[in-house]
Design a protein around this motif. Structure first.
Motif, PDB file in Angstrom:
ATOM      1  N   ALA A   1       0.833  -1.205   0.000  1.00 51.26           N
ATOM      2  CA  ALA A   1       0.000   0.000   0.000  1.00 51.26           C
ATOM      3  C   ALA A   1       0.864   1.251   0.000  1.00 51.26           C
ATOM      4  CB  ALA A   1      -0.919  -0.008   1.216  1.00 51.26           C
ATOM      5  N   VAL A   2       1.907   1.232   0.837  1.00 46.62           N
ATOM      6  CA  VAL A   2       2.778   2.407   0.924  1.00 46.62           C
ATOM      7  C   VAL A   2       3.440   2.657  -0.427  1.00 46.62           C
ATOM      8  CG1 VAL A   2       4.921   3.265   1.931  1.00 46.62           C
ATOM      9  CG2 VAL A   2       3.198   2.223   3.395  1.00 46.62           C
ATOM     10  N   GLU A   3       3.910   1.554  -1.033  1.00 43.02           N
ATOM     11  CA  GLU A   3       4.586   1.698  -2.322  1.00 43.02           C
ATOM     12  C   GLU A   3       3.614   2.202  -3.390  1.00 43.02           C
ATOM     13  OE1 GLU A   3       6.927  -1.817  -3.748  1.00 43.02           O
ATOM     14  OE2 GLU A   3       7.978  -1.271  -1.905  1.00 43.02           O
ATOM     15  N   GLU A   4       2.419   1.574  -3.354  1.00 43.60           N
ATOM     16  CA  GLU A   4       1.406   1.958  -4.341  1.00 43.60           C
ATOM     17  C   GLU A   4       1.093   3.444  -4.223  1.00 43.60           C
ATOM     18  OE1 GLU A   4      -3.191   0.795  -5.117  1.00 43.60           O
ATOM     19  OE2 GLU A   4      -1.918  -0.741  -4.208  1.00 43.60           O
ATOM     20  N   ARG A   5       0.977   3.888  -2.960  1.00 43.53           N
ATOM     21  CA  ARG A   5       0.655   5.288  -2.747  1.00 43.53           C
ATOM     22  C   ARG A   5       1.790   6.184  -3.218  1.00 43.53           C
ATOM     23  NH1 ARG A   5       0.257   6.219   2.884  1.00 43.53           N
ATOM     24  NH2 ARG A   5       2.409   6.757   2.574  1.00 43.53           N
ATOM     25  N   GLU A   6       3.013   5.762  -2.883  1.00 43.72           N
ATOM     26  CA  GLU A   6       4.158   6.563  -3.324  1.00 43.72           C
ATOM     27  C   GLU A   6       4.178   6.660  -4.841  1.00 43.72           C
ATOM     28  OE1 GLU A   6       7.376   4.602  -1.467  1.00 43.72           O
ATOM     29  OE2 GLU A   6       7.269   5.838   0.340  1.00 43.72           O
ATOM     30  N   LYS A   7       3.871   5.497  -5.457  1.00 46.20           N
ATOM     31  CA  LYS A   7       3.885   5.468  -6.924  1.00 46.20           C
ATOM     32  C   LYS A   7       2.794   6.384  -7.485  1.00 46.20           C
ATOM     33  CE  LYS A   7       4.246   2.193 -10.689  1.00 46.20           C
ATOM     34  NZ  LYS A   7       3.067   2.704 -11.408  1.00 46.20           N
ATOM     35  N   SER A   8       1.606   6.321  -6.830  1.00 45.18           N
ATOM     36  CA  SER A   8       0.502   7.129  -7.342  1.00 45.18           C
ATOM     37  C   SER A   8       0.820   8.616  -7.163  1.00 45.18           C
ATOM     38  CB  SER A   8      -0.813   6.749  -6.656  1.00 45.18           C
ATOM     39  OG  SER A   8      -0.931   7.385  -5.412  1.00 45.18           O
ATOM     40  N   ILE A   9       1.501   8.939  -6.050  1.00 45.35           N
ATOM     41  CA  ILE A   9       1.886  10.345  -5.841  1.00 45.35           C
ATOM     42  C   ILE A   9       2.867  10.765  -6.931  1.00 45.35           C
ATOM     43  CG2 ILE A   9       3.185  11.899  -4.341  1.00 45.35           C
ATOM     44  CD1 ILE A   9       1.974  10.398  -1.963  1.00 45.35           C
ATOM     45  N   GLU A  10       3.836   9.880  -7.169  1.00 48.23           N
ATOM     46  CA  GLU A  10       4.836  10.174  -8.194  1.00 48.23           C
ATOM     47  C   GLU A  10       4.166  10.366  -9.555  1.00 48.23           C
ATOM     48  OE1 GLU A  10       8.167   7.293  -8.625  1.00 48.23           O
ATOM     49  OE2 GLU A  10       8.666   8.104  -6.651  1.00 48.23           O
ATOM     50  N   ASP A  11       3.238   9.400  -9.838  1.00 50.94           N
ATOM     51  CA  ASP A  11       2.550   9.454 -11.123  1.00 50.94           C
ATOM     52  C   ASP A  11       1.759  10.735 -11.268  1.00 50.94           C
ATOM     53  OD1 ASP A  11       3.625   7.114 -11.721  1.00 50.94           O
ATOM     54  OD2 ASP A  11       1.779   5.911 -11.662  1.00 50.94           O
TER      55      ASP A  11
END
Lengths: 183, 363
Positions: A55-65
């Motif tokens: 979840a943390v990674e996904e969120r980081e990725k979504s923020i980056e995206d």
């Protein structure tokens, strides 16, 4: 008091360490600890760490995206804006060119008209001059012819009279010349 | 936390107050430091401390066995001496001589350890007054094992609910909001820099588990329940061994090359370095084991001793001073609890990092 405290503490600490280190190693505790920890590790790995880290990674990725896409949108916007400006500038330039062309055409037309009119006028004038000249020449020729005829007639009369009377001949020439006042 | 520490102080006070009152009376009656009376308190403190630092077969809350005010709950005793014995620890206190009969064998609890005895519970001693009776393999769910289970359940509940939070929403709320910075601390400050971007993900579950396990166990050790999980060498040995085996099993070619045949040094030096590196292989987990164990045990011993000194000194000023010192040291211990968890995890990550490291240029 401080000394008493220090020695008491030291005495007790030393004793406790020895007791705990050498006598208290428990095979059973080691066994249970190992099993419990490993079970905890595997259960947590499956049910906690993977979802949490995921979840943390996904969120980081979504923020980056989203940051990247925002940046992209901004760039696109800038591109569009510059495009607009370019198009506007082009339109303006085109308008200028057209206006300039129109002005040029107008000036050329006026100029052309002027020259045309000029040449036409010159032509007319030249024609008129030529006609006048021709007329004048024709008139002069006719005059010459008439003068010649008259001269011939006079000469004929004079010649005739001369044959009659000499005095009268002179008078006649004078009369004739008077008659033939160049009208 | 300090309130709980104060609670512990209150428990200690509760079961010592009567005798302490008598001892104080003695002091006043004799007018000087009477050795026997003083020793009485010291011995009591010693007993409490020993009891606290050692593992126990029942979960003792407060009170004293001697005058029957003890409040405790029994835990299962599991013994193996060729066959399996299983009974409740409270059965030790049913008989006068503290002997439990199971499948024809007799067991007695003596100084927190279980010995095989005869029906009367006779203990044989050597010259140094150590019991020589045969001891069965003790797989009892002791207080420490029970506490470890509690820590495990607490962690399952805690991180299970954190995981559940994330399933609903990627934005951390509630408990997840509190735990996420710690999880990220382990990931970004411990795992990533020490192991490297390529391999760190594999080790994350272990690093997170060991970090939170040690931290929570240390913190529970600070409560007045008198639990001491990470101050047991058997516990820290277990943790250190797992780190050791994970390191060795993830060791790549370069790791073993650096141990057995160090590249880039003269051949003679390689021969000299090999035993040193091999020794280092085992020193690393050993240092992990001792560091955690000694730090936590020392913290417990010091705090217990200072609490004990509150009772040793008669003057109220001294009592107040030692109470203040306990307060101060408890705060230090809170820091130590976190620090030791961090250090253990950090060093484990460092060892994993050295195992998976690939050297591009040989130095």
């Amino acid at each position: 008091m401080a000394v008493a405290f220090g020695s008491l503490l030291q005495e007790q600490t030393e004793k406790d360490y020895k007791v705990a280190l050498f006598e208290d190693f428990s095979v059973g505790l080691f066994f249970w600890q190992l099993i419990l920890f490993l079970v905890l590790l595997f259960v947590l790995r499956k049910f906690a760490w993977k979802p949490i880290l995921g979840a943390v990674e996904e969120r980081e990725k979504s923020i980056e995206d989203s940051l990247a896409s925002a940046e992209k949108a901004r760039a696109e916007m800038e591109r569009l804006q510059s495009d607009n400006e370019r198009i506007l500038a082009e339109a303006r330039a085109e308008r200028d060119v057209i206006l300039k062309e129109a002005r040029e055409i107008k000036e050329k037309m006026i100029g052309d008209a002027k020259t045309e009119a000029g040449t036409q006028a010159e032509k007319i004038i030249a024609n008129a001059k030529e006609q006048i000249h021709n007329e004048k020449m024709a008139a002069v020729t006719e005059l010459k012819n008439q003068v010649a005829e008259m001269s011939i007639e006079i000469a004929e009369m004079v010649l005739r009279r001369e044959l009659d009377d000499k005095a009268k001949q002179g008078e006649l020439v004078k009369d004739q010349l008077d008659n033939f006042k160049l009208n | 936390m300090q309130i709980k520490r104060f609670g512990f102080f209150a428990f200690l006070l509760a079961f010592s107050i009567s005798r302490l009152a008598f001892a104080s009376d003695d002091h006043e009656a004799h007018g000087d430091h009477d050795e026997p009376a003083d020793k009485g308190i010291k011995e009591q403190i010693e007993e409490v401390k020993d009891h606290h630092l050692k593992d126990s077969h029942s979960f003792h809350l407060w009170g004293d066995h001697a005058n029957g005010t003890s409040v405790e709950f029994p835990l299962p005793v599991i013994l193996w001496d060729g066959e399996l014995h299983f009974f409740r620890s409270s059965e030790f206190h049913h008989n006068e001589n503290q002997v439990v009969e199971s499948k024809g064998s007799y067991f007695r609890l003596y100084h927190s350890k279980i010995y095989k005895t005869d029906a009367e519970g006779t203990i044989h001693y050597d010259e140094e007054h150590h019991a020589t009776n045969e001891r069965p393999l003790d797989f009892s769910i002791t207080k420490t094992v029970f506490s470890t289970i509690l820590v495990g359940l607490l962690m399952l509940w805690l991180f299970g609910s954190v995981a559940k939070r994330y399933k609903k929403d990627l934005v951390p709320r509630g408990i997840a909001k509190f735990m996420e910075p710690l999880v990220i601390l382990v990931r970004d400050d411990i795992a990533r820099p020490n192991i490297g971007e390529k391999d760190y993900k594999r080790f994350m579950p272990y690093l997170l588990t060991v970090f939170f396990f040690i931290w929570i166990a240390n913190l529970i050790g600070q409560t007045p329940l008198g639990i001491n999980i990470t101050g047991n060498i058997a516990v820290t040995l277990g943790l250190a061994l797992i780190t050791f085996f994970i390191t060795q099993f993830s060791g790549k070619k370069d790791y073993w090359a650096h141990i057995f045949w160090m590249p880039g040094v003269p051949y003679l030096m390689r021969v000299v370095l090999m035993p040193i590196e091999l020794l280092g292989l085992f020193v690393k987990p050993f240092s992990l084991m001792i560091r955690l164990y000694a730090n936590i045990l020392a913290g417990h011993v010091v705090i217990m001793s200072i609490i004990g000194l509150i009772f040793v000194f008669g003057a109220w000023g001294a009592k107040g001073a030692f109470f203040g010192l306990t307060f101060f040291l408890s705060i230090i211990e809170l820091l130590v609890a976190f620090l030791q968890a961090y250090i253990f995890t950090m060093l484990s990550a460092l060892y994993f990092g050295s195992a998976v490291e690939e050297h591009d240029e040989h130095h």
